[in-house]
Enzyme design. Structure first.
Site, PDB file in Angstrom:
ATOM      1  N   SER A 118       0.621  -0.767  -0.330  1.00  0.00           N
ATOM      2  CA  SER A 118       0.032   0.508  -0.003  1.00  0.00           C
ATOM      3  C   SER A 118       0.821   1.456   0.170  1.00  0.00           C
ATOM      4  O   SER A 118       1.219   1.316  -1.310  1.00  0.00           O
ATOM      5  CB  SER A 118      -0.624   0.336   1.179  1.00  0.00           C
ATOM      6  OG  SER A 118      -1.955   0.461   0.833  1.00  0.00           O
TER       7      SER A 118
ATOM      8  N   ASP B 228       9.425   4.571 -10.708  1.00  0.00           N
ATOM      9  CA  ASP B 228       8.815   4.995 -12.571  1.00  0.00           C
ATOM     10  C   ASP B 228       9.008   6.428 -12.539  1.00  0.00           C
ATOM     11  O   ASP B 228       9.382   6.791 -13.860  1.00  0.00           O
ATOM     12  CB  ASP B 228       7.067   5.139 -12.261  1.00  0.00           C
ATOM     13  CG  ASP B 228       6.491   3.801 -12.403  1.00  0.00           C
ATOM     14  OD1 ASP B 228       7.293   3.028 -12.188  1.00  0.00           O
ATOM     15  OD2 ASP B 228       5.331   4.290 -12.184  1.00  0.00           O
TER      16      ASP B 228
ATOM     17  N   LYS C  23      -1.322  -3.854  -2.687  1.00  0.00           N
ATOM     18  CA  LYS C  23      -2.426  -4.176  -2.884  1.00  0.00           C
ATOM     19  C   LYS C  23      -2.506  -2.441  -3.123  1.00  0.00           C
ATOM     20  O   LYS C  23      -2.126  -0.962  -3.092  1.00  0.00           O
ATOM     21  CB  LYS C  23      -2.068  -3.176  -1.080  1.00  0.00           C
ATOM     22  CG  LYS C  23      -4.258  -2.845  -0.434  1.00  0.00           C
ATOM     23  CD  LYS C  23      -3.330  -2.740   0.846  1.00  0.00           C
ATOM     24  CE  LYS C  23      -5.719  -1.899   1.740  1.00  0.00           C
ATOM     25  NZ  LYS C  23      -5.521  -0.872   1.026  1.00  0.00           N
TER      26      LYS C  23
END
Length: 452
Positions: A321, A332, A346
């Site tokens: 999470s 990224d 999650k």
């Protein structure tokens, strides 16, 4: 907060992971109830059922409620008679199970209070970590927490607790002992301590509000490089300020790179993950959330990064999470190299509401995506450098936590190799550039070199 939760900015009510924080109060009873019915509900366990039903009805991320007739669920809940709150709690939990969402869940007052303590990063007690010694079966102090009453009173790691307020601890579990030691701020508790250097003695302590350390860090001299190692255990309310201190302190010690360890970090507050992401990233998207109306909210860095030094991030299957939000943002955006095992997967955001009897309700309110638009639900994030620990390696680290984040830790060792490769890629300054940089140290000489 008295306004309806649906008007809140997402970060005011959101959490990610196993930990949850209080979101908001709520309105009671929906339209269509007569005055007599309302009056009857006020003194009934059905009050809580209706409060919870309304929250789910207005906020749950899936407007179809998992293809269930949510109005019929309400009629069923309010159409029964309950002899106790516990019976009503059971009925509510069964109703929520129809959503097939383990993160939308009801918490009784005790569970809700424990969860609030967890996410606040605080507790009321004396500030010691306990364990049951495997050999002696005696409750033993692992360590006193920084700035705690226990530390100030001189309690030491290795001290054995023989009694709590006169109650012998023989045969007592760590959980039972913790419940006895914790209490309201300002109240007192007396621990009877056995220490090798002296006979048993009593230490009276006054309970206080204690900030729990969720960030631990140290400087590691690895060959010719100085590595700042930071381990983040949970995204609590105090995690951002503790992370800030760690980065600033290690930067002051002239580290060459950082290793950020998010292994076994189950998540926590969404806002904490955003704040910490911004400490490592100067620009770029952090995460995108989408609610049940399809409304998007993009959260991004804001040029407040504390360092631009090389960074490796360690993750495993228990990194979930908020850990995945931070990892996804750094990965990224090319800010860090991610090393370790596939993360948990999650990609849901919850809000938590306090109900009128002190219980609480966590409700999934949004789905999130990494900056590249990846949906990690039930898939997790694939590390740049994937290295799984064997069962024997996991057992070795679990039995001796001091080895975590050392060269006896295969994932940490691989992170060092990654950073070493990054150092090798950095173009070394030419002789002229080095001379120019040295000239900048000569008083009265104007410097135009960009070498830093």
């Amino acid at each position: 907060m008295n306004q309806s939760p649906r008007h809140f900015h997402l970060l005011q009510v959101a959490l990610c992971g196993g930990a949850i924080a209080t979101a908001a109060t709520l309105t009671l009873f929906g339209p269509g109830l007569s005055r007599s019915v309302r009056a009857a509900l006020q003194d009934s366990p059905k009050t809580i059922l209706d409060e919870a039903w309304q929250i789910v009805n207005s906020e749950y991320v899936d407007g179809t409620f998992n293809q269930k007739d949510w109005q019929a669920v309400r009629q069923s809940l309010l159409g029964k008679n309950y002899t106790s709150r516990e019976e009503a709690y059971t009925a509510l939990r069964k109703s929520l199970e129809q959503l097939e969402d383990p993160y939308t869940r009801f918490m009784d007052p005790k569970q809700y209070q424990a969860l609030n303590s967890q996410t606040s990063g605080e507790l009321s007690g004396v500030g010691i970590r306990l364990e049951l010694n495997e050999k002696t079966k005696i409750l033993t102090v692992v360590e006193p927490i920084e700035n705690s009453p226990a530390l100030k009173a001189g309690i030491q790691a290795g001290d054995r607790i023989l009694a709590i307020n006169g109650k012998l601890t023989k045969g007592m579990s760590v959980e039972d002992a913790s419940n006895l030691i914790r209490g309201d701020v300002g109240t007192k508790v007396t621990l009877r301590i056995d220490r090798d250097t002296k006979s048993a003695f009593d230490i009276p302590l006054q309970r206080a509000r204690i900030e729990l350390p969720t960030v631990r860090y140290s400087l590691r001299q690895e060959g010719q490089k100085r590595i700042g190692y930071i381990r983040l255990n949970e995204f609590s309310a105090h995690a951002p300020q503790q992370m800030r201190r760690a980065i600033q302190d290690l930067t002051g010690q002239k580290v060459d790179a950082f290793v950020l360890d998010l292994r076994s970090n189950p998540g926590g507050l969404l806002q904490a993950s955003i704040d910490i992401s911004r400490m490592w990233m100067d620009s770029g998207s952090i995460v995108r959330t989408v609610n049940r109306k399809g409304e998007n909210e993009q959260l991004a860095a804001n040029r407040t990064a504390l360092t631009k030094l090389p960074l490796a991030v360690l993750v495993d299957g228990n990194s979930a999470s908020s850990s995945e939000i931070l990892t996804g943002a750094l990965k990224d955006n090319g800010r860090a190299t991610v090393v370790g095992s596939q993360t948990f997967g999650k990609a849901l955001v919850q809000s938590v509401h306090s109900l009128s009897d002190g219980s609480g309700l966590a409700v999934t309110i949004a789905h999130y995506y990494t900056p590249d638009g990846t949906d990690i639900s039930q898939k997790g994030i694939t590390p740049d450098i994937k290295i799984d620990l064997s069962d024997s390696q996991r057992q070795k680290l679990a039995s001796n936590p001091k080895l975590i984040g050392t060269k006896d830790d295969p994932q940490y060792l691989r992170a060092l190799n990654v950073l070493e490769a990054e150092f090798a890629k950095v173009k070394q300054p030419t002789a002229a550039q080095r001379q120019s940089r040295n000239n900048c140290l000569i008083p009265g000489l104007t410097c135009r070199s960009n070498v830093q």
